[in-house]
Design an enzyme around this catalytic site. Structure first.
Site, PDB file in Angstrom:
ATOM      1  CG  PHE A 120      -0.324   0.406   2.509  1.00  0.00           C
ATOM      2  CD1 PHE A 120      -0.429   1.716   2.958  1.00  0.00           C
ATOM      3  CD2 PHE A 120       0.347  -0.505   3.298  1.00  0.00           C
ATOM      4  CE1 PHE A 120       0.140   2.108   4.169  1.00  0.00           C
ATOM      5  CE2 PHE A 120       0.916  -0.134   4.500  1.00  0.00           C
ATOM      6  CZ  PHE A 120       0.817   1.175   4.945  1.00  0.00           C
ATOM      7  CE  LYS A 121       3.807   1.591   4.817  1.00  0.00           C
ATOM      8  NZ  LYS A 121       5.088   1.324   5.438  1.00  0.00           N
ATOM      9  CG  ASP A 122       3.996   0.627  -4.465  1.00  0.00           C
ATOM     10  OD1 ASP A 122       5.158   1.050  -4.314  1.00  0.00           O
ATOM     11  OD2 ASP A 122       3.725  -0.578  -4.655  1.00  0.00           O
ATOM     12  CG  MET A 125       7.361   6.125  -1.984  1.00  0.00           C
ATOM     13  SD  MET A 125       7.588   7.078  -0.457  1.00  0.00           S
ATOM     14  CE  MET A 125       7.329   5.813   0.779  1.00  0.00           C
ATOM     15  CB  THR A 153       8.405   2.730   4.146  1.00  0.00           C
ATOM     16  OG1 THR A 153       7.141   2.840   4.800  1.00  0.00           O
ATOM     17  CG2 THR A 153       8.914   4.123   3.825  1.00  0.00           C
TER      18      THR A 153
END
Length: 486
Positions: A120-122, A125, A153
């Site tokens: 989910f960090k994409d 980011m 991350t």
């Protein structure tokens, strides 16, 4: 829109200033002076927008120092089917219609892990990389990003920043504490602007070093240090968008076109550093009709303990458990300060005392006797729960057996806890955090088979590694950064 520090620093700054800065000069975290409000009419206007357009609408409420046309172009460049594998970007998948007393409640998974690094960090980011490149080009400057990762991350940041003009990444991670797949994603990158530092400690040690460097204002300015951790407001702000998208999809699926009143939705969020669920808090403060925000922890249950007891007690490195949901093996939740700031009526002096004095002196603070603690649930909708390794295995098995859906270990923590907080007629959306392949060993333990692996990641563990192992020492990290800045 101006931003202030949770610890009372007097300067008010605009978005592009804090985008490149990270922590405030007093060690606090930035928040907007006020949360922009979204009414029912605006919600209906936004319903059905493509994700990139929805992102522009939400982000434009917080960013007024980037021309609207440029911001719109950045959103459209970021949130594409090519990058995220689906036109919906964050599609909702119905798992079950669970019994809640005399009624039924829909339970959904919101797929946030279709981006380049399968986590989910994409979602934030990828946006952050494009914002950095845009603003640095506009200023003719460079930025050296110092980050800390417990697993996802780091790879999300490195994949978003690799090849970006004017950006270098120095990513710290806890040596041996990530899954083999997570390590391979990061350490196999050979780009010159990517530097991996595996520190001999736990994630909290990495995070403490990032904060220590950020608080050294002379070093920070000399070497143009920024951050991509969720202490950076821009990352958290980007995550707010998928709460709106999840809400629209859940209410459309639950009520169809026959809506006579504004429905509510609850969200359960696997939580370690509190950034993901803090974005939900921001969405709720903006007016999104969220009923409950359920914080799901693993055996490192600092956040669950607070929401049950009012005591926030950080753990030492030796007391931070190594678990099968390693991205949540965190005992100092950086973004929690943002929520406590709101919980205490934005009393910056008290926040500075709690986080800057009491935690450093005694390792905990206690709000159990304070009337504000009750408002965490009553006014802000927070609830919590804990999941263990045994719970994860059982939830993975049950979800695969009943629904043919394979979930990762962190999402399993979320789903297990979510089932304890269902309410009749209120859809529950569980935020997916990663694809199962990132935690293949535990999936195999649960199901007796390995998860599917995307073709582009075949053999990734065997690729040459580019990583430096070093003690968890801020001085050593600073020396490495200084020696590798051209």
């Amino acid at each position: 829109m101006l931003y202030l520090s949770t610890r009372g620093h007097t300067d008010r700054k605009r978005f592009c200033e804090i985008l490149l800065e990270g922590l405030a000069p007093d060690g606090g975290l930035y928040l907007p002076e006020t949360y922009p409000q979204v009414d029912a009419a605006t919600l209906e206007k936004w319903r059905g927008l493509p994700y990139a357009s929805l992102a522009f609408e939400v982000l434009s409420l917080y960013i007024d120092d980037i021309p609207a046309a440029d911001l719109k172009a950045i959103c459209e460049k970021t949130y594409t089917e090519e990058v995220f594998g689906t036109a919906e970007i964050v599609p909702l998948r119905k798992l079950e219609n669970a019994s809640t007393g005399s009624a039924r409640t829909d339970v959904y998974l919101e797929a946030l892990s279709n981006g380049p690094t399968l986590a989910f960090k994409d979602m934030a980011m990828q946006l952050l990389g494009n914002l950095f490149e845009y603003e640095l080009a506009r200023r003719g400057e460079e930025l050296n990003i110092l980050g800390a990762t417990s697993g996802d991350t780091g790879s999300a940041a490195e994949y978003a920043m690799r090849g970006k003009k004017g950006v270098r990444v120095f990513m710290t991670s806890p040596q041996g504490r990530m899954s083999p797949f997570q390590q391979a994603q990061m350490f196999s990158l050979q780009d010159e602007n990517i530097h991996n530092l595996a520190l001999e400690g736990v994630f909290d040690d990495c995070q403490d070093i990032v904060k220590a460097v950020s608080n050294d204002l002379d070093f920070k300015r000399k070497y143009r240090i920024g951050t991509v951790n969720s202490i950076n407001w821009a990352r958290l702000m980007a995550q707010v968008v998928y709460y709106f998208s999840g809400y629209f999809q859940a209410t459309q699926a639950s009520t169809g076109s026959a809506r006579t009143e504004t429905p509510k939705v609850s969200f359960t969020v696997p939580s370690g550093n509190f950034g993901n669920v803090c974005a939900g808090h921001v969405a709720r403060m903006m007016g999104l009709p969220i009923d409950k925000l359920v914080v799901a922890t693993n055996e490192n249950d600092v956040l669950d303990e607070f929401f049950r007891t009012g005591v926030y007690r950080v753990r030492a490195s030796a007391d931070t458990h190594e678990t099968s949901s390693p991205s949540m093996d965190i005992s100092k939740a950086s973004n929690f300060e943002r929520f406590v700031f709101d919980l205490l009526g934005r009393d910056a002096a008290r926040v500075a005392d709690l986080f800057g004095v009491q935690l450093s002196k005694q390792g905990y603070f206690d709000l159990s006797g304070d009337a504000v603690f009750r408002s965490a649930a009553q006014l802000y909708g927070f609830a919590s729960g804990k999941s263990t390794h045994v719970d994860r295995l059982e939830t993975i098995r049950d979800t695969f057996k009943r629904f043919g859906t394979m979930i990762d270990t962190h999402t399993a923590d979320g789903l297990k806890v979510a089932r304890s907080h269902l309410q009749a007629g209120v859809p529950m959306v569980v935020l997916e955090t990663a694809l199962p392949i990132k935690f293949a060993e535990t999936i195999e333990e649960a199901l007796g088979r390995l998860p599917d692996r995307p073709a582009k990641f075949e053999g990734i563990e065997a690729l040459p590694k580019r990583v430096l192992v070093m003690p968890a020492d801020a001085a050593l990290v600073k020396a490495y950064v200084a020696n590798n800045v051209k």
